[in-house]
Write a protein that holds these residues in place. Sequence first.
Motif, PDB file in Angstrom:
ATOM      1  N   UNK A  12      -2.047   9.003   1.692  1.00 60.22           N
ATOM      2  CA  UNK A  12      -2.167   7.931   2.668  1.00 60.22           C
ATOM      3  C   UNK A  12      -3.070   8.381   3.824  1.00 60.22           C
ATOM      4  N   UNK A  13      -4.250   7.775   3.975  1.00 64.79           N
ATOM      5  CA  UNK A  13      -5.150   8.209   5.055  1.00 64.79           C
ATOM      6  C   UNK A  13      -4.511   8.062   6.442  1.00 64.79           C
TER       7      UNK A  13
ATOM      8  N   UNK B 159      -2.609  11.388   6.652  1.00 57.43           N
ATOM      9  CA  UNK B 159      -3.386  12.618   6.644  1.00 57.43           C
ATOM     10  C   UNK B 159      -4.448  12.624   7.734  1.00 57.43           C
TER      11      UNK B 159
ATOM     12  N   UNK C 208       1.866   2.360  12.391  1.00 54.26           N
ATOM     13  CA  UNK C 208       1.975   3.294  11.269  1.00 54.26           C
ATOM     14  C   UNK C 208       1.789   4.733  11.741  1.00 54.26           C
TER      15      UNK C 208
ATOM     16  N   UNK D 152       0.826  -1.211   0.000  1.00 53.86           N
ATOM     17  CA  UNK D 152       0.000   0.000   0.000  1.00 53.86           C
ATOM     18  C   UNK D 152       0.866   1.269   0.000  1.00 53.86           C
TER      19      UNK D 152
ATOM     20  N   UNK E  98       0.871   4.596  -3.423  1.00 55.43           N
ATOM     21  CA  UNK E  98       0.452   6.007  -3.452  1.00 55.43           C
ATOM     22  C   UNK E  98       1.146   6.784  -4.558  1.00 55.43           C
TER      23      UNK E  98
ATOM     24  N   UNK F 104      -1.674  18.463  -1.879  1.00 54.57           N
ATOM     25  CA  UNK F 104      -0.935  17.335  -1.318  1.00 54.57           C
ATOM     26  C   UNK F 104       0.495  17.276  -1.839  1.00 54.57           C
TER      27      UNK F 104
END
Lengths: 280, 259
Positions: B135-136, B139, B26, A89, A93, A124
């Motif tokens: 990336x949640x 953020x 994380x 993951x 990104x 971002x």
Amino acid sequence: MSLTSAIPGNLAAEDTQHLAIVFEDVALAFDDIVVLDGVSFELKRGETKAIFGIAGAGKTMILKLALGLIKPDRGHIWVLGHDVTEMREEDLFELRRKIGMVFQESALFDSMTVRDNVAFRLIEEGDVPGDELDKRVREVLRFVELERTIDMLPSELSGGMRRRVSIARAIITQPEVILYDSPTGGLDPITSTTIVQLIVKQRDVYKTSSLLVTHRLQDAFTMATSYFDTKTNEMKPIQPGSNIDVKTSFLILRDGKIILDGEAADLTATKDEYIKEYIA
Amino acid sequence: MELISPVDIAKQMVMAVQDYSQLAARSLSNVFRRPRYVADTLVQMDQVGVGSLPIVVLTGFFTGAVLALQGSNTLDRFGSLSLIGQLVSISMVRELGPVLTSLMVAGRNSSGMASELGSMKVTEQIDAMRALGTDPSKKLVTPRVLSTVTMLFFLTMISDLVGLSGGAMVSTLMLGLNSNQYWSKAWQSLVWQDVTMGLTKPIIFGFILSTIGCYYGLSTKGGTQGVGKATTQAVVAASVLILVVDFFWTRLLMTMIGS
Ligand SMILES: Nc1ncnc2c1ncn2[C@@H]1O[C@H](COP(=O)(O)OP(=O)(O)OP(=O)(O)O)[C@@H](O)[C@H]1O
Ligand SMILES: [Mg+2]
């Protein structure tokens, strides 16, 4: 080399470099519901592929798989030469920044204004100065004809407007690949035509590769028979005999399998009863 | 209703604990990675810190007050009513300040985080964020964890102080004690062990309540009903975990640094 004959997992990275998206024997199931069962296809760079299938056929899942948002149970998916099924993951990104996605339900950030939604990627990525940011947001909103909604919240927009904001958010950084999930679904013919024009413009002006999920066959036919004229800044039908390559192909899903993958001509020439009924 | 085998339940629980641990890890490692979401962190600090201040002050004040009231009864029997300052200050600083503040903030903010992130999850906004290359966990989660830990630290100090004042009010106005005597007893009885214990707790509890809130939010399933369920579960899990960890941390510190 035909992909369907390739041994799963044996596709070399070089083979996938010049292609935008490659699906190789992809299978996906939720508990005991089989959604996709051995789906293989490729999307060339600069090509737009329209994906059809009845509700629940797994069209949205194909787009989510391509983004690496979900993982398949079997098979491999290459996007711009990267195998997204093998990536972590954290590493995805970076790749996703080169891909735009228009969600079926728009999926705008509901507590942010249209400006912040559209500018999300630029903000971002940082290092875009404030006035430049504003200029680009206005430019892309003008592109979808929604400049005056810039300070509104998504809840203040209509469904069709939200869809267009979502397109603006996806294209602001001019990604190499765009995934459209039913961008014209449930919209009136006029708004649909505007959106089809936007997609054709992306295809012909920016040479974007894209997967387009749609329920409306006529939209895809329009795209296959039109080109974007940069001089007049509008979509025009291709005159018979001209040799413009519209780079639009069709893919039909049924019961988790691909039953057709080809050009508009293949679609109209089909002998398959199901497809005939579908395009009737 | 469908019957689920105990093995499946156990498997699901192990998976959940694993997912939670990953998210918690994380959220910490993100602190050292770019991009840093300073603005988002400040917004959360305001939400958690300033937003929780009124309830923390009220809880702290009345807890200190009732401690003095209850304590006076017992101390009076041994004729040592003057020790009331010591009783209030040690109980507040070591235990009640951190625990009650954390429980209050858990009730307010674990639920808030779970419902906010849960709504984003069920409306595909989390997926949209991932699709946009953000990336949640960076953020959304890390700013919440960082701000909760910092704010809970200060809120606990405020709660301790206000609690002591509550105790002082009761002691001087209702028990007729000398205010100077109360404050000097309260102050002198505190040793560094008490302060260490009292100020490490909010850091741990803040981490727990924010990661739990975010975890339940991000694993929400099943529409608005799912959001409601995630919210309730987050508060329950955070509160229970805080009380359990409180016991073990207290025990551990008592063996490590004495008293
Ligand atoms: N999270 C999930 N859990 C269980 N099943 C799911 C989940 N997501 C999708 N499905 C199932 O996967 C199948 C394919 O869903 P998908 O969203 O891809 O359909 P679709 O082709 O996009 O349909 P539509 O045209 O209505 O948008 C459906 O049968 C759906 O029930
Ligand atoms: Mg769909």
